[in-house]
Design an enzyme around this catalytic site. Sequence first.
Site, PDB file in Angstrom:
ATOM      1  CG  LEU A 174      -1.783  -1.059   1.355  1.00  0.00           C
ATOM      2  CD1 LEU A 174      -2.449  -1.105   2.620  1.00  0.00           C
ATOM      3  CD2 LEU A 174      -2.861  -1.049   0.176  1.00  0.00           C
ATOM      4  CG  HIS A 175       2.617   2.941  -3.104  1.00  0.00           C
ATOM      5  ND1 HIS A 175       1.950   2.107  -3.962  1.00  0.00           N
ATOM      6  CD2 HIS A 175       2.638   3.973  -4.206  1.00  0.00           C
ATOM      7  CE1 HIS A 175       2.114   2.227  -5.147  1.00  0.00           C
ATOM      8  NE2 HIS A 175       1.992   3.438  -5.350  1.00  0.00           N
ATOM      9  NE  ARG A 176      -1.990   3.302  -7.176  1.00  0.00           N
ATOM     10  CZ  ARG A 176      -0.958   3.865  -7.922  1.00  0.00           C
ATOM     11  NH1 ARG A 176      -0.959   5.438  -8.115  1.00  0.00           N
ATOM     12  NH2 ARG A 176      -0.369   3.458  -8.977  1.00  0.00           N
TER      13      ARG A 176
END
Length: 363
Positions: A206-208
């Site tokens: 997860l990074h957005r």
Amino acid sequence: MYKITIVAGARPNFMKIAPIIEAIKLHKDLINFRLVHTGQHYDRKLSETFFEELGIPKPDINLGVKSGTQAEQTAQIMIKFEKELISQPSDLVLVVGDVTSTMACAIVAKKLNIKVAHVEAGIRSGDMKMPEEINRIVTDSITDYFFTTTELANKNLLNSGKSKDQLFLVGNVMIDTLNKNINRLSKPSFWDEVRLEEKSYFVMTLHRPSNVDEEYKLKSLITTIVENSKGKPIIFPVHPRTKKLLQNLSLNFENLHYVEPLGYLNFIYLIKNAFAVLTDSGGITEETTVLNVPCITFRDSTERPETCEIGTNVLVGSDLNKTKDAFDILNNGQWKEGKSPKLWDGKTAKRIVNELIKIFKIG
């Protein structure tokens, strides 16, 4: 002898340029290349490691841009890349993907009247809140030669006014790297420590900003994932950006394992042997599609719809009910079977270089 400047700036770029460089070397009597690393990703696990593992030659120059706001990073890349191109003239600048470096370097090249080729051109998510979507649109608006992954990408470009003779459907160069390295994959150092077993764990990335910027939203998402994981280990390689946010949350679940960012060979080993992948990445969905690994994507749209239409990917957005439904299907052994899209066969880089040779001879 034709001179090509190849630009790499972030992790996904490195997997795309590796096979292209290898294919260019087969025609070293015709093409000379110069590799420019903008330095957009500066964590060693996210940059230097990929050059070592994938056999990419050391960059001829690292612009050392590093982090900053979108505007700061774009400006620094443009300033430094302009100096690079003036001191090292080129017949063509080849950019890949949709990161900031791709857009910034394409603009600089065109302003210096240098032709631009874009690998992975024409893909669109339709989501203008994504910085990558803006990068794609701007880059493609000024590109001369478009190397595309699917017929849909060609259609997008034709609809935007591009001509057929500028378009080259070549397939997905990421799969070239995947195929070449599939027998070189290696277990991560924590495999035995966490007691992982094939097809019995999840991999999560997860990074957005839409998923990780709001603490409550991030906490709800991870909690829902853990509650529906049936106790299977969840391996979470934590992006530097996300790590800072996680420090403020009390997400200490017994089966949730935070690990450092991984090199390519370790990461793809994890993907290949996972029960399923949980992600908000676009690129990872390409690899899960080809490897036939179930993938749940926490986004409302994707620039790679083929991974959903014929691949193993399902979009659930930020809807926790959709997330639970997807887990139910997965846990009941009812996940759809996928297949690889046309030309995702490991021969894309050779097609790109063959087309470049034709372009040079014609133009």
